[in-house]
Enzyme design. Structure first.
Site, PDB file in Angstrom:
ATOM      1  N   GLU B  30       0.837  -1.190   0.000  1.00 33.88           N
ATOM      2  CA  GLU B  30       0.000   0.000   0.000  1.00 33.88           C
ATOM      3  C   GLU B  30       0.878   1.249   0.000  1.00 33.88           C
ATOM      4  O   GLU B  30       1.781   1.366   0.821  1.00 33.88           O
ATOM      5  CB  GLU B  30      -0.909  -0.018   1.240  1.00 33.88           C
ATOM      6  CG  GLU B  30      -1.920  -1.160   1.198  1.00 33.88           C
ATOM      7  CD  GLU B  30      -2.452  -1.569   2.567  1.00 33.88           C
ATOM      8  OE1 GLU B  30      -2.210  -0.848   3.557  1.00 33.88           O
ATOM      9  OE2 GLU B  30      -3.099  -2.630   2.640  1.00 33.88           O
ATOM     10  N   GLU B  61      -4.630  -6.394   2.865  1.00 29.50           N
ATOM     11  CA  GLU B  61      -3.440  -7.182   3.204  1.00 29.50           C
ATOM     12  C   GLU B  61      -3.612  -8.651   2.836  1.00 29.50           C
ATOM     13  O   GLU B  61      -2.654  -9.294   2.387  1.00 29.50           O
ATOM     14  CB  GLU B  61      -3.109  -7.050   4.689  1.00 29.50           C
ATOM     15  CG  GLU B  61      -2.533  -5.694   5.075  1.00 29.50           C
ATOM     16  CD  GLU B  61      -3.570  -4.602   5.187  1.00 29.50           C
ATOM     17  OE1 GLU B  61      -4.777  -4.915   5.170  1.00 29.50           O
ATOM     18  OE2 GLU B  61      -3.188  -3.419   5.272  1.00 29.50           O
ATOM     19  N   GLN B  83       2.269  -2.111   5.878  1.00 29.43           N
ATOM     20  CA  GLN B  83       2.552  -0.719   6.232  1.00 29.43           C
ATOM     21  C   GLN B  83       3.028  -0.553   7.678  1.00 29.43           C
ATOM     22  O   GLN B  83       3.986   0.161   7.936  1.00 29.43           O
ATOM     23  CB  GLN B  83       1.296   0.103   5.981  1.00 29.43           C
ATOM     24  CG  GLN B  83       1.571   1.550   5.749  1.00 29.43           C
ATOM     25  CD  GLN B  83       0.460   2.200   4.960  1.00 29.43           C
ATOM     26  OE1 GLN B  83      -0.644   2.370   5.468  1.00 29.43           O
ATOM     27  NE2 GLN B  83       0.726   2.569   3.725  1.00 29.43           N
ATOM     28  N   GLY B  86       0.887  -3.688  13.084  1.00 28.95           N
ATOM     29  CA  GLY B  86      -0.475  -4.000  13.523  1.00 28.95           C
ATOM     30  C   GLY B  86      -1.420  -4.315  12.374  1.00 28.95           C
ATOM     31  O   GLY B  86      -2.538  -4.774  12.610  1.00 28.95           O
ATOM     32  N   PHE B  87      -0.978  -4.109  11.137  1.00 31.54           N
ATOM     33  CA  PHE B  87      -1.858  -4.340   9.994  1.00 31.54           C
ATOM     34  C   PHE B  87      -1.509  -5.611   9.236  1.00 31.54           C
ATOM     35  O   PHE B  87      -1.994  -5.865   8.144  1.00 31.54           O
ATOM     36  CB  PHE B  87      -1.857  -3.138   9.058  1.00 31.54           C
ATOM     37  CG  PHE B  87      -2.127  -1.857   9.783  1.00 31.54           C
ATOM     38  CD1 PHE B  87      -3.076  -1.819  10.801  1.00 31.54           C
ATOM     39  CD2 PHE B  87      -1.427  -0.695   9.495  1.00 31.54           C
ATOM     40  CE1 PHE B  87      -3.320  -0.658  11.510  1.00 31.54           C
ATOM     41  CE2 PHE B  87      -1.665   0.472  10.204  1.00 31.54           C
ATOM     42  CZ  PHE B  87      -2.617   0.490  11.214  1.00 31.54           C
ATOM     43  N   HIS B 130       0.452   0.656  15.711  1.00 30.07           N
ATOM     44  CA  HIS B 130       1.615   1.105  14.951  1.00 30.07           C
ATOM     45  C   HIS B 130       2.918   0.793  15.689  1.00 30.07           C
ATOM     46  O   HIS B 130       3.957   1.337  15.349  1.00 30.07           O
ATOM     47  CB  HIS B 130       1.544   2.612  14.695  1.00 30.07           C
ATOM     48  CG  HIS B 130       0.463   3.025  13.739  1.00 30.07           C
ATOM     49  ND1 HIS B 130      -0.865   2.993  14.060  1.00 30.07           N
ATOM     50  CD2 HIS B 130       0.520   3.477  12.460  1.00 30.07           C
ATOM     51  CE1 HIS B 130      -1.580   3.422  13.030  1.00 30.07           C
ATOM     52  NE2 HIS B 130      -0.760   3.714  12.049  1.00 30.07           N
TER      53      HIS B 130
END
Ligand code: TPP
Lengths: 379, 325
Positions: B30, B61, B83, B86-87, B130
């Site tokens: 992304e 994702e 990114q 946490g993602f 993050h």
């Protein structure tokens, strides 16, 4: 329900076409033109009193001031980050004011305007961006869930909550906020399927602000987003997201349909993010200034102001009064933010569980003991 | 030629070289194209290699990793950028149930040379999700390899080695160290990817760290030296497979071992290492292997992260305790 009928015609995508963000949009519901002229839409009649109109204007102005104040505070180092809503005030205030007291809103991380309409204290939102807590407001009493940073996760929560309302026979609905980028997530597609299958009283409110950080909408979808709803078996409608009256009317209708047992609706509020994605982002890397200039002509506040003045609903005194209110709010936000202190470090441990396990209690005690050794060390 | 580079720039140059060396390398993620990624690690690569090789993906994702599986089956080498730590979770199904297992299930017929780059760890004052340290999930999954870099030289060489490697690699980048500088020999022979390394010699206590905590451990060693204590610091570099032979050798000399990581303590990597060091070096140990980690709590709001993250004082405290036995 004709008010929420949708077209299924697929628009031919033009990959890579320049300045694709302002196409002709026959499907766009609009009740107030960018010039401030009131127009009627066959499916969305809206009765608003002069008082309500003035209230909406006041909301828009105050929410914008909150936003600009927060951006400034971030620049001064008082906030770690800020996600600006500049340009999206009408979408958020319109949607927020369509909610009834018992409805529940599920925001992402940019819905400060909706928070405002739910009576959430701006300082509670700012405390999250300052890093003193994870969101200090009470989601239960405000009907405004905590912010959700992981893209799309809240759309499932909103659907499940709506299913709960449905089981309880409550005449209420949920309003799930999401961005255009979020529509690409698998979880969002699952939410749309659940909502459809169970006719859950949920309204998906997608603010298509044209970008997911740097990725333009063309990176997420080759059809207008509202048309996706058809594939899930429920109505989709595209509304001018910079027109607070149209957003209010369309969202009210969708929420009423949901409460009435007619199932979900997908609303695409067609709008534009005027600022950066967040204060850490540099939009000049991925978009042209000319695009911004075009969208400035569709400013969500200017058109309400023009309408209010032209129709004699508000006079100079009223506008001056709103400005004074905005100044007062800005001052409260400035001083209030600076006073937002971090909680006691032991808070790290205190709300992890309803019942604290022994190992965590041990870690907490060790933490307290360790830090007590430093107390007064420098004196 | 030796250059002084930040970790971020070293990654950028390493990716560039990996793409030059092999036309099958495709970057996906992304905002990695025109924006160059939120940390600018892919800055300028789309301009030079085109949109087909540096792909700005939809915001999905599971999609990034799921399509990487198919591309890998066709002989491509996808390098996926997540990114923020946490993602990665929407992609975990693909990583754990597919990426990690297809080589074994196909008896080696389906290659999975996929790299998943993840900026990980805290300390940058961010909002939630993050600042996480998800390495434990991946180390626990057989079929994946996990690497955590800590220096510009390892960034530059490590990313190239990871991209060229035939197995799937979770490549962890310590985001709060992206701007730290160091010397990189752009031509010299790189250290092997799956090997730990002693980064500071010492005699009293062996301190193990990886990723962002290597710098913290070195700072602790510096401070300890002023008090006449000599810490040996080992940068693990590879978390799966673990390379513990140099650690055993070190512990046999020092008799004491402290493991440091940001991830929560329970079932963190420190637990595994403590078990192995104890099993292997039991007779040399003068003290139990001690762990310094994050607490078993969600990562806190940023104003409390200094309280949460291990710092050099907590490392020194553990060193004191190890020496006190
Ligand atoms: C699962 C996940 N992946 C990536 C991110 C990082 N991220 C934060 S906001 C964002 C873009 C979101 O775009 P959109 O849904 O259009 O909402 P907008 O920010 O434009 O309001 C991204 C990629 C995230 N928060 N969650």
């Amino acid at each position: 329900m004709t008010a929420l009928s949708h077209t299924t015609e697929v628009v031919d995508p033009v990959p890579g076409a320049g300045a694709p963000h302002l196409p002709d949009q026959p499907d766009l519901v609009q009740l107030l033109t960018p010039e401030g002229e009131r127009v009627e839409h066959p499916d969305y009649a809206l009765d608003v009193t002069a008082e309500e109109l003035r209230g909406l204007y006041r909301d828009l102005v105050l929410v914008r001031r909150w936003d600009s104040e927060a951006t400034a505070l971030q620049r001064q180092g008082e906030l770690g980050l800020w996600a600006s809503l500049l340009g999206q005030e009408a979408a958020q205030v319109g949607a927020g004011r369509a909610l009834a007291a018992d409805d529940m809103a599920f925001p992402t991380y940019r819905e400060h305007g909706v928070a405002w309409t739910r009576g959430v204290d701006p300082l509670h939102v700012l405390s999250l961006f300052r890093g003193v807590d994870q969101g200090g407001w009470d989601p239960v009493t405000t009907g405004f869930n905590l912010y959700t940073v992981v893209i799309g996760a809240q759309t499932l929560h909103a659907t499940g909550y709506a299913m709960g309302m449905q089981r309880d026979g409550a005449e209420s609905a949920t309003l799930a906020f999401l961005g255009d980028g979020a529509t690409s997530q698998g979880e969002v597609n699952e939410a749309l399927i659940w909502a459809s299958t169970f006719a859950a009283p949920v309204v998906f409110f997608c603010q298509n602000n044209q970008y997911a950080i740097s990725a333009p909408i063309e990176r997420q979808s080759r059809v207008p987003l509202f048309q996706r709803a058809a594939g899930f078996g429920f109505p989709g409608v595209r509304v001018d997201g910079n027109d607070v009256l149209a957003v209010l009317a369309v969202t009210r209708a969708a929420l009423a349909a949901a409460r009435d047992g007619q199932g979900p609706t997908f609303i695409e509020a067609f709008t534009y993010r005027m600022g950066a994605h967040t204060t850490s982002d540099d939009p000049t890397r991925y978009r042209l200034a000319s695009e911004l200039e075009e969208w400035k002509l569709r400013d969500p506040i200017a058109r309400v102001k023009a309408h209010l003045s032209r129709s004699g609903i508000a006079d100079a005194d009223f506008f001056a009064g709103v400005e004074a209110d905005a100044d007062a709010l800005a001052e409260r936000i400035r001083s209030g933010t600076r006073e937002l202190a971090p909680p006691a470090p032991t808070e790290i441990f205190d709300h992890v569980y309803a019942e604290m396990p022994p190992e965590l209690a041990r870690q907490r005690a060790e933490f307290v003991e360790y830090h007590s050794r430093f107390e007064g060390a420098g004196q | 030629m030796t250059e002084t580079l930040t970790i971020g720039k070293a990654l950028n140059l390493g990716l560039r070289r990996a793409m030059e060396d092999d036309a099958k390398v495709v970057l996906m993620g992304e905002d990695i194209g025109r924006l160059g990624g939120v940390f600018r690690i892919t800055d300028g690569l789309q301009k030079d290699f085109g949109e087909d090789r540096v792909v700005d993906t939809p915001l999905a994702e599971a999609g990034i990793l799921g399509t990487a599986v198919g591309l890998a089956m066709r002989g491509y080498r996808p390098v996926c950028e997540i990114q923020f730590d946490g993602f990665v979770f929407p992609a975990v199904n693909q990583i754990v149930t597919q990426v990690a297992k297809l080589h074994a299930r196909s008896k080696g017929r389906l290659p999975m040379p996929i790299v998943v780059r993840i900026p990980f760890g805290g300390g940058i004052g961010a909002v939630e999700h993050h600042s996480e340290s998800p390495e434990g999930y991946f180390v626990h999954t057989a079929g994946l390899k996990v690497v955590a870099i800590s220096s510009p030289a390892d960034a530059y060489w490590g990313i190239q080695q990871a991209v060229a490697h035939p197995d799937p690699i979770i490549f962890l980048e310590p985001k709060r160290r992206y701007w730290d500088k160091g010397e990189v020999d752009l031509d010299g022979a790189p250290a092997p990817l799956f090997a730990s390394r002693v980064v500071r010699g010492g005699d009293d206590v062996t301190v193990l760290a990886y990723g962002p905590m290597v710098k913290t451990a070195l700072q602790a060693a510096e401070a300890a030296a002023e008090e006449g204590r000599s810490l040996e610091v080992v940068d693990l570099r590879t978390l799966s497979p673990l390379d513990l032979e140099p650690v055993y050798a070190s512990v046999r000399r020092t008799g004491r071992c402290v493991v440091v990581h940001e991830a929560p303590l329970t079932l963190g990597l420190g637990a595994e290492i403590a078990a192995r060091v104890t099993e292997t070096c039991f007779h040399s140990l003068e003290a139990p292997v001690l762990r310094v980690g994050g607490y078993d709590t969600p990562y806190p709001p940023s104003k409390l992260e200094e309280d949460y993250l291990p710092d050099l004082d907590r490392v020194l405290d553990a060193v004191d305790r190890a020496l006190g036995f």
